[in-house]
Every structure is written in C-alpha cells, then in structure tokens.
Design a protein around this motif. Structure first.
Motif, PDB file in Angstrom:
ATOM      1  N   LEU A 165      30.369  46.485  31.986  1.00 51.80           N
ATOM      2  CA  LEU A 165      29.606  45.603  32.864  1.00 51.80           C
ATOM      3  C   LEU A 165      30.456  45.172  34.060  1.00 51.80           C
ATOM      4  O   LEU A 165      29.963  45.114  35.202  1.00 51.80           O
ATOM      5  N   LEU A 166      31.733  44.873  33.835  1.00 55.27           N
ATOM      6  CA  LEU A 166      32.604  44.466  34.931  1.00 55.27           C
ATOM      7  C   LEU A 166      32.775  45.592  35.942  1.00 55.27           C
ATOM      8  O   LEU A 166      32.819  45.355  37.156  1.00 55.27           O
ATOM      9  N   ARG A 167      32.858  46.834  35.456  1.00 58.62           N
ATOM     10  CA  ARG A 167      32.971  47.976  36.383  1.00 58.62           C
ATOM     11  C   ARG A 167      31.664  48.180  37.148  1.00 58.62           C
ATOM     12  O   ARG A 167      31.684  48.528  38.333  1.00 58.62           O
ATOM     13  N   THR A 168      30.540  47.960  36.478  1.00 52.47           N
ATOM     14  CA  THR A 168      29.249  48.080  37.161  1.00 52.47           C
ATOM     15  C   THR A 168      29.120  47.034  38.256  1.00 52.47           C
ATOM     16  O   THR A 168      28.647  47.319  39.367  1.00 52.47           O
ATOM     17  N   ARG A 169      29.556  45.814  37.971  1.00 54.02           N
ATOM     18  CA  ARG A 169      29.506  44.767  38.987  1.00 54.02           C
ATOM     19  C   ARG A 169      30.400  45.111  40.175  1.00 54.02           C
ATOM     20  O   ARG A 169      30.038  44.842  41.331  1.00 54.02           O
ATOM     21  N   LEU A 170      31.551  45.687  39.903  1.00 58.57           N
ATOM     22  CA  LEU A 170      32.442  46.110  40.986  1.00 58.57           C
ATOM     23  C   LEU A 170      31.756  47.140  41.872  1.00 58.57           C
ATOM     24  O   LEU A 170      31.781  47.048  43.110  1.00 58.57           O
ATOM     25  N   ARG A 171      31.121  48.109  41.230  1.00 61.09           N
ATOM     26  CA  ARG A 171      30.425  49.145  42.002  1.00 61.09           C
ATOM     27  C   ARG A 171      29.294  48.542  42.832  1.00 61.09           C
ATOM     28  O   ARG A 171      29.130  48.877  44.019  1.00 61.09           O
ATOM     29  N   ARG A 172      28.521  47.647  42.234  1.00 58.84           N
ATOM     30  CA  ARG A 172      27.395  47.047  42.960  1.00 58.84           C
ATOM     31  C   ARG A 172      27.871  46.248  44.173  1.00 58.84           C
ATOM     32  O   ARG A 172      27.307  46.357  45.268  1.00 58.84           O
ATOM     33  N   ALA A 173      28.898  45.425  43.970  1.00 54.16           N
ATOM     34  CA  ALA A 173      29.351  44.548  45.052  1.00 54.16           C
ATOM     35  C   ALA A 173      29.947  45.329  46.210  1.00 54.16           C
ATOM     36  O   ALA A 173      29.886  44.877  47.368  1.00 54.16           O
ATOM     37  N   TRP A 174      30.538  46.491  45.920  1.00 52.29           N
ATOM     38  CA  TRP A 174      31.197  47.246  46.972  1.00 52.29           C
ATOM     39  C   TRP A 174      30.306  48.336  47.565  1.00 52.29           C
ATOM     40  O   TRP A 174      30.785  49.176  48.341  1.00 52.29           O
ATOM     41  N   GLU A 175      29.026  48.324  47.235  1.00 51.44           N
ATOM     42  CA  GLU A 175      28.101  49.224  47.928  1.00 51.44           C
ATOM     43  C   GLU A 175      28.079  48.848  49.407  1.00 51.44           C
ATOM     44  O   GLU A 175      27.989  47.671  49.755  1.00 51.44           O
ATOM     45  N   PRO A 176      28.155  49.830  50.312  1.00 56.36           N
ATOM     46  CA  PRO A 176      28.189  49.501  51.741  1.00 56.36           C
ATOM     47  C   PRO A 176      26.834  48.987  52.222  1.00 56.36           C
ATOM     48  O   PRO A 176      25.780  49.373  51.707  1.00 56.36           O
ATOM     49  N   ILE A 177      26.869  48.118  53.205  1.00 57.36           N
ATOM     50  CA  ILE A 177      25.648  47.606  53.811  1.00 57.36           C
ATOM     51  C   ILE A 177      25.757  47.744  55.326  1.00 57.36           C
ATOM     52  O   ILE A 177      26.846  47.652  55.900  1.00 57.36           O
ATOM     53  N   LEU A 178      24.622  47.962  55.966  1.00 57.60           N
ATOM     54  CA  LEU A 178      24.600  48.162  57.417  1.00 57.60           C
ATOM     55  C   LEU A 178      25.067  46.922  58.154  1.00 57.60           C
ATOM     56  O   LEU A 178      25.688  47.020  59.220  1.00 57.60           O
ATOM     57  N   LEU A 179      24.803  45.746  57.598  1.00 56.08           N
ATOM     58  CA  LEU A 179      25.144  44.497  58.266  1.00 56.08           C
ATOM     59  C   LEU A 179      26.626  44.416  58.604  1.00 56.08           C
ATOM     60  O   LEU A 179      27.016  43.846  59.623  1.00 56.08           O
TER      61      LEU A 179
END
Length: 319
Positions: free
Chosen positions: A292-306
C-alpha cells in the motif's frame, strides 16, 4: 489508564443485539433478533475495534476515553456536514458504552467498496469536487462549538527537508530516485506556503479506506470523520492524491474552485508524506503494509499538467 477489554464475537453479538433493540433495528427480525446478528471483525489484528453487524450496520468500539470523545463529536459533526456534501455519510442508529467508560456507536453501513478496491471515474471526481466544496461551505464556527480543533498549516520547507532524508534512504533500498524531489526547491516551498484566509473544515483522513466507491467509479460515501480539523484544505487534496492519484485529486480540487497554489501545495504535501511513510515502513516502524505504501508513492508522483503550466509570478489565474 484502565486497559480496555478485548472484544470477542460473543460480547459484540450481545452488544449489537441490545443496541439494535434500543435503536429500533431489531423489531420484526424474528430468529435473528433473538439469537443476535452475524458479526465479524472489519479489520484484522488483536482486539479489533470495528465490526460488521449483519449486512446493514457497523459497530465501532472506542478503545480509550480520548477515542470515545472523538466518536461522540463525530456523530454531531456528520449531521452538521451532511446537508453540504453530495455523498452519503453514516448514520448512528444507537450508541452507548461497550465497557465501563468506553463509548461505542452502531452506524448504518454505506454500501459500496473502497477506494483501494475501485478506481474513481470522471463522474467520481465530480463527487469528490462536491465533497471538497461542501467542506469549504460547512459552518466553521459551529464545528468549533462541537470541539473540532484548529490545526495550523504544516511548514512545507520542514517537510521537504525530512522527505529529502527519507528519499536518500529509499535510494539505498532502490525504491526511489531522490533527484525527483529536486523539483521542490526552497523558493518553491515559500511560494506554496498556505495562503492567508479563512480556515475551512478539513476531513483530514481521506484515505482509500474511507472513500466508499461503487463498481462504476462513483464516490458514494465518506467515512472516518472523527479525525476532522479546522485548517488547511490542501491537506485533503494531499490525502486524495495518495488515495486516488495526483491527477484525479487535482482535477477534483480544481472543479471545487481551488487554484494552482493549494492544488500544488497539496500535491507536494502528499509526495513528501509518501516518502516518509515508505521509509518508515521499510524500517519496520508500522507505517502500513509495504504494498500500500508503494502504491501511494506511485499515485502521488503521477505527473500532472498543472506542474508544467503554472507560473506563480502570475498568480492562480493560470488555471
């Protein structure tokens, strides 16, 4: 402090039967009402504090007095928030004490899966936007009279330095490239400091487990209101980045009317928090299951256009 007893299925069943009878939920239930409903722990571990009761209720047992105070406050807070949000909140059908001085509440169960089980759709992002809008519109003064505490914004520069140390430890474990954190410079943390303005009601625990999500990706309900505070709305944006991914969280916050600064502040709060959480988890300090901690890391570091289009020198109108 008195040690709380460990609840068993038999004691929980007797308690649930009594609460259902007092709350009117046991009328006309026949043999089930007489024998007691089926109960099972909602979470693993010794001394579970949350139990499923039949198919329609959940029983929460406060393990100590402080938790009981939060649970009591939560019952009143949910009623305050309910008219302002487009998603379902649990309703307490009965409450009392499950052990001397220890509070318990029997709540309705909001049907659906969790944010960890189902991805949030585009319509679900609109549901989250409605949630953030409702939290901003909820009457802060009334929330304060219920005992909801005020919490000052976290200093992002302090968090950045701590996350930098965590990133180095993660690099040694081949979990993260610390150069990615260089995007958050000290001047940027100044730009992303919490802006002056009225504080708002913050859920403060918008984890995937507290989001009730249907199979079609709609957000049907929100649980876990006992952690609510009055403070920085970027904290809820950060929590959503960990729960549903950075792009979805920022889109929801933008739909709710938040500008570039609070969105990016929430994004970087989330990115620093997940680095610290995974480093703690790898050190065996109980920050949560490593997958779960690795999944959260991946989610938070997804790039965003902003991140690519925002120029803080021109304010929030870049959106």
């Amino acid at each position: 402090m008195t040690q709380a007893p460990t609840p068993t299925a038999d004691t929980v069943r007797r308690l649930a039967r009594s609460l259902l009878k007092d709350g009117g939920g046991g009328k006309g239930r026949g043999a089930e009402a007489a024998a007691g409903p089926e109960v099972r722990p909602a979470v693993g571990g010794a001394g579970p504090a949350t139990w499923w009761v039949g198919t329609r209720h959940v029983l929460r047992l406060a393990p100590d007095h402080e938790t009981g105070v939060r649970y009591r406050r939560e019952l009143r807070l949910r009623e305050l928030v309910r008219p302002h949000v487009p998603v379902a909140l649990p309703v307490s059908v009965a409450h009392g004490e499950w052990a001397p001085g220890l509070f318990c509440t029997l709540d309705t169960r909001v049907p659906g899966g969790t944010g960890e089980e189902h991805a949030v759709s585009a319509v679900g992002e609109a549901d989250l936007a409605g949630l953030l809008t409702g939290l901003r519109e909820a009457p802060v003064r009334q929330a304060e009279t219920l005992g909801v505490p005020r919490v000052p914004p976290r200093p992002l520069e302090t968090l950045r330095r701590a996350a930098g140390r965590a990133a180095e430890r993660l690099a040694e474990a081949d979990e993260f490239d610390p150069a990615r954190l260089n995007q958050l410079t000290p001047p940027a943390t100044v730009q992303l400091a919490a802006q002056s303005g009225p504080a708002v009601l913050v859920h403060h625990a918008l984890t995937g487990g507290h989001l009730v999500v249907s199979a079609d990706g709609r957000v049907r309900g929100v649980l876990g209101w006992d952690a609510a505070v009055i403070g920085d709305p970027a904290e809820d944006i950060a929590a959503l980045a960990l729960a549903v991914g950075a792009p979805a969280a920022v889109r929801a916050a933008t739909l709710a009317g938040y500008g570039a600064r609070p969105c990016l502040r929430g994004l970087w709060l989330a990115r620093c928090d997940c680095l610290l959480g995974l480093a703690e988890g790898l050190a065996g300090r109980g920050a949560g299951p490593l997958p779960l901690l690795r999944t959260r890391l991946r989610r938070a570091w997804e790039p965003i256009l902003l991140e690519r289009v925002t120029d803080f020198g021109h304010g929030d109108d870049v959106l």
